[in-house]
Motif scaffolding. Sequence first.
Motif, PDB file in Angstrom:
ATOM      1  N   ALA A  89       0.793  -1.177   0.075  1.00 45.32           N
ATOM      2  CA  ALA A  89       0.038  -0.059  -0.208  1.00 45.32           C
ATOM      3  C   ALA A  89       0.866   1.088   0.045  1.00 45.32           C
ATOM      4  N   ASP A 113      -9.550  -0.099  -4.088  1.00 45.73           N
ATOM      5  CA  ASP A 113      -8.519  -0.750  -4.945  1.00 45.73           C
ATOM      6  C   ASP A 113      -7.987  -1.801  -3.703  1.00 45.73           C
ATOM      7  N   LEU A 114      -7.731  -0.961  -2.652  1.00 48.42           N
ATOM      8  CA  LEU A 114      -6.839  -1.850  -1.770  1.00 48.42           C
ATOM      9  C   LEU A 114      -7.684  -3.152  -1.101  1.00 48.42           C
ATOM     10  N   ASN A 132       1.419   4.770   0.325  1.00 50.25           N
ATOM     11  CA  ASN A 132       0.672   5.729   1.157  1.00 50.25           C
ATOM     12  C   ASN A 132       1.379   7.152   0.680  1.00 50.25           C
ATOM     13  N   LYS A 137      -8.332   7.640  -0.503  1.00 49.89           N
ATOM     14  CA  LYS A 137      -8.207   7.608  -1.922  1.00 49.89           C
ATOM     15  C   LYS A 137      -7.594   6.341  -2.258  1.00 49.89           C
ATOM     16  N   GLY A 138      -8.153   5.398  -2.736  1.00 53.13           N
ATOM     17  CA  GLY A 138      -7.357   4.160  -3.217  1.00 53.13           C
ATOM     18  C   GLY A 138      -7.868   2.868  -2.291  1.00 53.13           C
ATOM     19  N   ILE A 143      -0.848  -0.976  -4.373  1.00 52.25           N
ATOM     20  CA  ILE A 143      -1.857   0.048  -4.454  1.00 52.25           C
ATOM     21  C   ILE A 143      -1.552   1.372  -4.238  1.00 52.25           C
ATOM     22  N   PRO A 144      -1.750   2.364  -4.780  1.00 50.03           N
ATOM     23  CA  PRO A 144      -1.281   3.839  -4.558  1.00 50.03           C
ATOM     24  C   PRO A 144      -2.478   4.307  -3.606  1.00 50.03           C
ATOM     25  N   LEU A 145      -2.316   5.036  -2.642  1.00 44.45           N
ATOM     26  CA  LEU A 145      -3.486   5.400  -1.936  1.00 44.45           C
ATOM     27  C   LEU A 145      -2.835   6.633  -0.934  1.00 44.45           C
ATOM     28  N   ASN A 146      -3.944   7.370  -0.677  1.00 37.56           N
ATOM     29  CA  ASN A 146      -3.804   8.489   0.225  1.00 37.56           C
ATOM     30  C   ASN A 146      -4.713   8.317   1.288  1.00 37.56           C
TER      31      ASN A 146
END
Lengths: 664, 74
Positions: free
Chosen positions: A125, A165-166, A127, A161-162, A153-156
């Motif tokens: 992940a 997907d995660l 972040n 966000k994301g 998985i790109p996320l914020n």
Amino acid sequence: MSDKIVKNSTSQALRVLLVGNPNTGKSTLFNTLTELNQKVGNFPGVTVDKKSGYLRINDKSVSVTDLPGAYSLSPNSEDEKITSKIVSETENNDVVIAVADATNLSRNLMLVTQLIDKNKTVVLALNMMDLLQKNNQEINIDELSSQLGIRVIPLNAYVGKGIEDLKQAIVSAQKPTKKFIESSEFGSLDDNLIRYKKINQLVDKCIIKKGEDKNSGLTKKIDNILTHKYYGYMIFLSLMFLIFQAIFSWSSYPMEIIENAFLQLGGWLSEVVPQGILSDLIVNGIVAGLSGVVVFVPQIAILFAFIIILEDTGYMARVSFLMDKILRQFGLNGKSIIPLLSSTACAVPAIMSARTINNTKERLITIMVSPLISCSARIPVYTLLIAIAIPKDKTFGMFNLQGLLMMGLYLIGFLAALFAAWIMKIIIKSNEKSTFILEMPIYRMPKWKSVGLNIFSKVKVFLVDAGKIIIAISIVLWGLSSYSPGNRIEKIEEKYSEAIKSQNGNQLLMNQNGEYMNEEELNAHIASEKLEASYAGIIGKTIEPLIQPLGFDWKIGISLVTSFAAREVFVGTMATLYSVGDSDNSTSVREKMIDAKNSKTGEKLYTFATTISLLLFYAFAMQCMATLAVVYRETKSFKWPVIQLVYMGALAYFSSLLAYQLLS
Amino acid sequence: MRTLDQLKQKECGTILSIVDNQLALQLISMGFVIGEKITVDRIAPLNDPIIISCGSNCVCIRKKEATLITVDDE
């Protein structure tokens, strides 16, 4: 049959572990994933808080566990030991989410690639993608994913966000397609150097560099002020002052509401439950005990709010940097500042937060001295006794003398903690090297929702850990003060009920004003006489010779016994002993105490000397079962809580003795 | 060749060796690796500990540990 179903369902339930470096937003991600569906427990056999929760993915329940932050699978602290142990015990279908800071990819990949080489089912992940964007940088996610052989998985986590997907990546996660490096000796220095070089090559391929690191530039500017040789300490001290002001002024109103609510609950229960032992146990044992715990929630919540915000923004690391040299002289560590500050709310969570200290000796000393810092349970005792010792409007220059004494008590607690630490530094032998290595994270705005959830879970730990012990002890103490050897208490009841009948109503005893007691006064008098005859009263009288040199009589002795579970019980016991029918009316407790006479000499009991002596006793003595229990849990031995009980008791006894003998 | 504790504020060098194996392991996992450029960002007001940085990694260590790290002057 039913056993089998349970087994099947647990083996099929997906288990997710969150692993990652400290300061990567791991806890924020945990809070985003699980929201309020979380609980704090303990990992079996070890003492680290296990934060776990549940989330639903495609109508399936998935359990999520947040592991303590770690830089690698070769542990350097108590926290890291747990993470590497739990990771090594994962089963095949467990999914490990490796949370990494996208702005510091190469360092974060050290842990990630170790997980890959351990053949764990890893999802990376990534972040802090927003910060990466601010730096005008970009990561080629597909390239990274194919090079590592795992899903990325790109996320914020800050804006969520994301997350979707995660979640999908969790349910479809696979084992890594390949090993990152073929190492001969996992975790050795050579292994890590090879790993590091390969990571650097990989990061060079995957990062599309356009801009430079803007965030650390800002951080350095802020640091120029916050770690400045003068401003740094001044800002820290003013911040502490502000926090204490806030704790006392903001919490008084909710605390009043809680107290009143419990009084009403007690009143309602005593009406609903038939009179007798059961009702007495519920109202005076359980509800009173519960109230004593819950009433501290506002103060603890406010203090934790500040501490969590200071930690999440990155400021706490700077305080540790500023304070390390000073604290080291006393056998402590820059990281000890967090437990020491938390102790002003409650020693229980404070002692648990000492786990980040890598050095065993420094961690132990921190645990041993933290309870000397005045916690919120001492406040009601201080308030009552200070009001007795010093008239309300007495001033010293421009300062209110009562306020000064209160501050003095906090100061003396803090100084005693440093002194005790210094002694222990000399006594405790250790061959372990004292290290202090602490990451200085960049400054960041805290995520408020996550702060809220963290406060919630810390308060919950306090309520559960401290609560169950305080309630248990309250019940025991209720028993000690409601029963007597033989039937002395029944005899008192008989005496009065017969007397009341024969004397035609309440004209039985005179009060201080030379009038006959009304019903309430008479009942209070009977309660006081019963307490004197009870086991607690007998204990108080037995220890009287021991505490006489401190200026205490047997009534104070009873309070010392009853407040062993929790200090604040002192006020309630005093109310009962001095026959104040209305036990929440602290004004009348104070007045009665001021008027109280020494049963032997007939002189005023609560002289300035006795009150100061008593204040010192409460400042130093270890009258908290919950703390002792948590010290036992954290040190895994009976030795340390026993030493703590004895040394703090001795400190309390002799400083009270000294104060009384000097002042009287 | 000097040890890291001898560097002044804002001075930098290249990490040559880390004498203690455990410390080397811990530092490498925090982004401090032999052969990389290291900077003393800040020295605490009481002269100890120090904040050192290597790339975007920034940690605080005591001078005692810093004596175990040798650096090459630039």
